[in-house]
Design a protein around this motif. Structure first.
Motif, PDB file in Angstrom:
ATOM      1  N   TRP A 154      -5.495  -3.225  -7.409  1.00  0.00           N
ATOM      2  CA  TRP A 154      -4.543  -2.266  -8.151  1.00  0.00           C
ATOM      3  C   TRP A 154      -3.542  -3.440  -8.908  1.00  0.00           C
ATOM      4  CZ3 TRP A 154      -2.126   0.854  -3.380  1.00  0.00           C
ATOM      5  CH2 TRP A 154      -2.838   1.682  -2.787  1.00  0.00           C
ATOM      6  N   HIS A 159      -5.210 -10.573  -8.381  1.00  0.00           N
ATOM      7  CA  HIS A 159      -5.279 -11.655  -7.079  1.00  0.00           C
ATOM      8  C   HIS A 159      -4.180 -12.803  -7.109  1.00  0.00           C
ATOM      9  CE1 HIS A 159      -8.314 -10.117  -4.453  1.00  0.00           C
ATOM     10  NE2 HIS A 159      -9.054  -9.906  -5.471  1.00  0.00           N
ATOM     11  N   GLY A 214      -1.134   4.053  -5.208  1.00  0.00           N
ATOM     12  CA  GLY A 214      -1.989   3.659  -6.330  1.00  0.00           C
ATOM     13  C   GLY A 214      -1.470   2.706  -7.353  1.00  0.00           C
ATOM     14  N   ARG A 256       0.775  -1.211   0.098  1.00  0.00           N
ATOM     15  CA  ARG A 256      -0.112  -0.195   0.069  1.00  0.00           C
ATOM     16  C   ARG A 256       0.627   1.438   0.067  1.00  0.00           C
ATOM     17  NH1 ARG A 256      -5.114  -0.998   3.580  1.00  0.00           N
ATOM     18  NH2 ARG A 256      -3.619  -0.936   5.252  1.00  0.00           N
ATOM     19  N   HIS A 309      -1.098 -11.881  -5.179  1.00  0.00           N
ATOM     20  CA  HIS A 309      -1.454 -11.802  -3.634  1.00  0.00           C
ATOM     21  C   HIS A 309      -0.521 -12.860  -2.949  1.00  0.00           C
ATOM     22  CE1 HIS A 309      -4.482 -12.707  -0.343  1.00  0.00           C
ATOM     23  NE2 HIS A 309      -3.374 -12.624   0.090  1.00  0.00           N
ATOM     24  N   PRO A 316      -4.091  -6.016   0.719  1.00  0.00           N
ATOM     25  CA  PRO A 316      -4.942  -5.051   0.479  1.00  0.00           C
ATOM     26  C   PRO A 316      -4.768  -4.460  -0.859  1.00  0.00           C
ATOM     27  CG  PRO A 316      -3.441  -4.627   2.542  1.00  0.00           C
ATOM     28  CD  PRO A 316      -3.077  -5.725   1.671  1.00  0.00           C
ATOM     29  N   VAL A 317      -3.508  -4.599  -1.456  1.00  0.00           N
ATOM     30  CA  VAL A 317      -3.135  -4.214  -2.858  1.00  0.00           C
ATOM     31  C   VAL A 317      -4.177  -4.794  -3.997  1.00  0.00           C
ATOM     32  CG1 VAL A 317      -1.470  -4.149  -4.723  1.00  0.00           C
ATOM     33  CG2 VAL A 317      -1.062  -3.223  -2.426  1.00  0.00           C
ATOM     34  N   SER A 318      -4.301  -6.183  -3.699  1.00  0.00           N
ATOM     35  CA  SER A 318      -4.881  -7.010  -4.784  1.00  0.00           C
ATOM     36  C   SER A 318      -6.660  -6.856  -4.274  1.00  0.00           C
ATOM     37  CB  SER A 318      -4.751  -8.462  -4.503  1.00  0.00           C
ATOM     38  OG  SER A 318      -4.850  -9.115  -3.447  1.00  0.00           O
ATOM     39  N   ASP A 319      -6.698  -6.700  -2.939  1.00  0.00           N
ATOM     40  CA  ASP A 319      -8.304  -6.523  -2.524  1.00  0.00           C
ATOM     41  C   ASP A 319      -8.819  -5.275  -3.466  1.00  0.00           C
ATOM     42  OD1 ASP A 319      -8.377  -8.711  -1.111  1.00  0.00           O
ATOM     43  OD2 ASP A 319      -8.224  -7.673   0.739  1.00  0.00           O
ATOM     44  N   ALA A 320      -7.893  -4.116  -3.351  1.00  0.00           N
ATOM     45  CA  ALA A 320      -8.373  -2.844  -4.078  1.00  0.00           C
ATOM     46  C   ALA A 320      -8.366  -2.840  -5.386  1.00  0.00           C
ATOM     47  CB  ALA A 320      -7.385  -1.820  -3.453  1.00  0.00           C
TER      48      ALA A 320
END
Ligand code: FAD
Length: 321
Positions: free
Chosen positions: A244, A247, A215, A211, A250, A238-242
């Motif tokens: 960005w 998956h 972005g 994170r 992750h 959190p990066v793949s959840d968002a």
């Protein structure tokens, strides 16, 4: 007693993890003073098969049936169990790869064998005991697990055993398996590759970011560093959840577990759930602007600073090397 190793291929090519698993099985066969055979399923050229002899396999059973061209868990497990019976193999070794994770328990059930998945070292064999070191609790610990059954299945973690060239060429023989229609209850019709990039589970070098990168528009510098190194890219949850990053990048407790030779973590705090998937990397380099970031506690090398300043300089240095 003999040892059988399953040699997995991807589109007819062997991966490094296949050479690792053959080297491991050859060392195990040597310890037990027994022979090693390999089983290959799918379209691998004879010349590539006989080259496995270099890593210690003396005989390769080659299954080329059209029905088995694409991977089918149940059917492949049946073929490998059948080959184990033919070779009177008490031990089956395979990679703890994505497909190995599906195959190993199925083979173990068919052979009524004890199973160790996630093995990271050769078994200790003494006083009739057979004890294997494996990862436990998502890579946070090691367990020394004894298999007490006569038959054994060992799934070796990729990147945990070195490739050793010990032999010459191997003899290749065709193996006609008797798979049944009931082994094909679900069949993969086609595999479409999402990307040409280096596959993360097999990668020896990984550049990963979290994170701290703010972005998705800032990932170019991570990709540039990965390209310069010949590395795969990964990310925190959190990066793949968002959204960005995809998956499949992750890593961690709820993502994939990897053990590359080099893991570079950029702007990742080092939460325990993240470390669960990467802590068995051989060398960990952390880049974080917070000197108190927990990741530094497990890092082999750390750089305290702004990723936006450091990563481009690192990429230039790698390119100039
Ligand atoms: P943050 O915690 O927000 O950390 C960002 C870091 O970037 C900070 O350390 C900050 O100092 C640094 N930073 C900020 N700006 C810069 C800059 N300019 N330059 C350099 N550094 C900078 N997480 C996973 O990753 N994988 C998992 O599998 C996973 N599974 C989980 C399962 C459960 C049940 C739970 C509860 C959580 C799980 N998590 C997982 C989430 C985990 O707890 C953390 O929240 C997550 O790993 C934090 O991601 P991050 O480090 O990218 O972000």
């Amino acid at each position: 007693m003999s040892v059988l190793v399953y040699v997995e291929n991807a589109d007819g090519q062997f991966k490094k993890s296949t050479f690792e698993v053959v080297s491991y099985a050859a060392a195990l066969a040597k310890t037990l003073n027994t022979s090693l055979a390999a089983i290959s399923i799918g379209n691998v050229a004879d010349v590539a098969l006989s080259e496995l002899g270099k890593y210690g396999a003396t005989k390769i059973l080659n299954v080329t049936s059209d029905k088995l061209k694409t991977f089918v868990n149940q059917a492949y497990a049946s073929v490998i169990a059948e080959a184990a019976a033919k070779e009177s193999a008490d031990i089956v070794v395979l990679s703890n790869s994505f497909s190995g994770k599906g195959l190993a328990p199925r083979i173990a059930v068919k052979l009524q064998a004890g199973l160790i998945s996630g093995a990271v070292a050769l078994p200790e064999v003494s006083d009739g005991k057979f004890i294997v070191k494996r990862t436990a609790f998502s890579g946070k610990a090691f367990a020394f697990t004894e298999i007490t059954s006569a038959k054994k299945v060992i799934a070796l973690n990729p990147n945990s055993y070195k490739v050793e060239e010990t032999g010459a060429t191997a003899a290749v023989e065709n193996f006609e398996s008797s798979v049944k229609d009931s082994d094909f209850k679900s069949v993969i019709k086609e595999i479409v590759r999402a990307t040409d990039k280096i596959s993360l589970p097999d990668a020896e070098l990984v550049v990963s970011a979290g994170r701290g990168l703010k972005g998705p528009e800032n990932w170019k510098m991570i990709e540039d560093l990965a390209d310069a190194l010949g590395a795969a890219t990964a990310c925190s949850k959190p990066v793949s959840d968002a959204g960005w990053r995809p998956h499949e990048e992750h890593v961690g407790q709820t993502g994939i577990a990897i053990s590359p030779n080099l893991y570079i973590a950029v702007g990742i705090s080092g939460a325990i759930q993240h470390l669960a998937g990467v802590s068995s990397s051989k060398t960990i380099v952390v880049i974080n602007k917070d000197p108190e970031a927990p990741f530094f506690k497990v890092a082999d090398y750390g750089i305290v600073g702004d990723a936006f300043d450091i990563v481009p300089k690192l990429t230039e240095a790698v390119k100039a090397y």
